[in-house]
Design a protein around this motif. Structure first.
Motif, short mmCIF file in Angstrom:
data_model
loop_
_atom_site.label_atom_id
_atom_site.label_comp_id
_atom_site.label_asym_id
_atom_site.label_seq_id
_atom_site.Cartn_x
_atom_site.Cartn_y
_atom_site.Cartn_z
N HIS A 1 -52.36 61.21 70.41
CA HIS A 1 -52.36 61.07 71.87
C HIS A 1 -52.82 59.68 72.30
O HIS A 1 -52.12 58.99 73.05
CB HIS A 1 -53.25 62.14 72.50
N GLU B 1 -51.22 66.58 64.29
CA GLU B 1 -51.38 65.59 65.35
C GLU B 1 -52.41 64.51 65.01
O GLU B 1 -52.75 63.68 65.86
CB GLU B 1 -51.82 66.28 66.65
N ARG B 2 -52.89 64.50 63.76
CA ARG B 2 -53.90 63.51 63.39
C ARG B 2 -53.64 62.96 61.99
O ARG B 2 -54.55 62.73 61.21
CB ARG B 2 -55.30 64.11 63.48
N CYS C 1 -60.67 64.88 69.20
CA CYS C 1 -60.61 63.43 69.03
C CYS C 1 -61.89 62.82 69.62
O CYS C 1 -62.25 63.10 70.77
CB CYS C 1 -59.38 62.86 69.73
N CYS D 1 -55.27 59.60 66.08
CA CYS D 1 -54.94 60.57 67.13
C CYS D 1 -53.53 60.30 67.66
O CYS D 1 -53.21 59.15 68.01
CB CYS D 1 -55.97 60.46 68.26
N TYR E 1 -59.96 57.36 63.92
CA TYR E 1 -61.31 57.89 63.80
C TYR E 1 -61.69 57.90 62.33
O TYR E 1 -60.85 57.65 61.45
CB TYR E 1 -61.40 59.31 64.40
N LEU F 1 -56.97 68.34 68.59
CA LEU F 1 -55.87 67.92 67.74
C LEU F 1 -55.58 68.95 66.66
O LEU F 1 -56.48 69.40 65.95
CB LEU F 1 -56.21 66.58 67.07
N ASP G 1 -62.55 63.40 59.09
CA ASP G 1 -61.79 64.61 59.40
C ASP G 1 -62.44 65.76 58.64
O ASP G 1 -62.59 65.69 57.42
CB ASP G 1 -60.34 64.45 58.98
#
Length: 357
Positions: free
Chosen positions: A22, A14-15, A3, A20, A27, A10, A30
């Protein structure tokens, strides 16, 4: 993927949606969803290197090439197909053997032959040099997403869209020389880093603008031609020399014969921009290129100006512009002879004028 905000590693799950899980921040890029496998951190790292840690500014065209270098060298013929055909063929072959289904060996053999054919094609250079993401697509896809997320270009990058060739006011001093540069990315780069103003050089796009500036040039003020090492670039240089008899026309572009011998130089080609037969006849009639070079150029290969490291290109052009000014201005030439205008540390250990992209 890391991230770019919280620097957590990640997993794909998880993205989701480029967010993200978390830190909950979005962002831009990818590596699993774009053909150049770009991430925000990679773009920032490459941009920092190209700008010499922020000392100079660069353009999207230069950033695109730097991000594409590895893929241009490796090639991208039938991405993913060879591995899929190999695994599929092996699976069907083992299944057919252990299950006693001999008819499965036929599709297995076909898939294995396909995998071998793709591998051989890659070894022979198929797909090599073709950008997986063109300059136009880089702007409309990767940069557009970056702007949507961050609201500005990557650090140190200036826009090269529009008309980056600066006009000259009517009351501006007469230029020492004219620098012809058809590439808008390089024109924007030179303008952003102040080269035309620093040396009193008029930066223009092509022959028409040169003709308009001729009355303002000193009698021996040269025309410098900055071009890619490709068919249009070589023809542009010859066209200007033919149009300006008696006027010094200097080749400030990438020297094809030199740059082809540099191990780090990575050319590219665009199948949609192959030179015409007429252009190749004109180039052949010049007698300046070997048959091998002509064959290479006819396939659309080129070494672009955007591929020269920006710091190196700017340094070389600064030195060339200073030499041009000394040649035009007698007073400055005399001062240089007595050491008054000598640059401190301007030794011969600088970059090769041919560039080493």
């Amino acid at each position: 993927m890391i991230c770019p905000h919280c620097e957590r590693n990640l997993l794909r799950k998880e993205r989701t949606g480029n967010i993200c899980s978390h830190c909950k921040r979005r962002y831009a890029l990818d590596p699993k969803t774009n053909s150049l496998r770009l991430s925000d951190l990679r773009v920032r790292r490459i941009a920092t290197g190209l700008t010499d840690g922020g000392r100079i500014r660069i353009t999207p065209g230069q950033l695109w090439y730097a991000l594409s270098r590895k893929r241009l060298r490796e090639g991208g013929f039938a991405p993913g197909c060879a591995r899929g055909a190999l695994l599929g063929g092996a699976f069907l072959g083992f299944w057919g053997i252990f299950a006693g289904l001999s008819f499965m060996l036929y599709p297995s053999g076909a898939l294995l032959a396909t995998a071998l054919g793709i591998h051989l094609a890659r070894l022979l250079g198929a797909g090599r040099g073709i950008p997986p993401m063109t300059r136009a697509a880089f702007r409309s896809e990767a940069l557009a997403e970056w702007l949507r997320v961050y609201g500005q270009m990557p650090p140190g990058v200036v826009d090269d869209s529009g008309h980056p060739w600066p006009g000259r006011p009517a009351d501006a001093p007469a230029p020492n020389a004219v620098l012809v540069c058809p590439d808008p990315s390089i024109a924007a780069f030179l303008t952003a880093d102040g080269l035309p103003d620093r040396h009193g050089i008029a930066l223009v796009q092509g022959p028409e603008q040169v003709t308009a500036l001729l009355p303002a040039l000193p009698p021996h003020g040269p025309v410098l031609v900055l071009h890619d090492a490709d068919v249009p670039g070589e023809l542009l240089l010859r066209q200007l020399r033919a149009n300006l008899p008696g006027r010094p026309v200097a080749d400030a572009g990438v020297a094809l014969r030199t740059v082809r011998g540099l191990p780090k130089a990575v050319p590219y080609r665009d199948p949609a921009r192959k030179p015409t037969a007429q252009d190749m006849r004109r180039l052949t009639d010049l007698g300046a290129f070997t048959p091998e070079e002509l064959k290479w150029l006819a396939k659309g290969w080129r070494f672009p100006l955007v591929g020269i490291p920006p710091v190196r290109l700017l340094t070389v052009l600064d030195r060339l512009a200073e030499q041009t000014a000394l040649g035009v201005d007698a007073e400055r030439r005399h001062a240089a002879d007595v050491g008054f205008m000598t640059w401190p540390g301007a030794a011969a250990d600088g970059p090769d004028p041919a560039g080493g992209p």
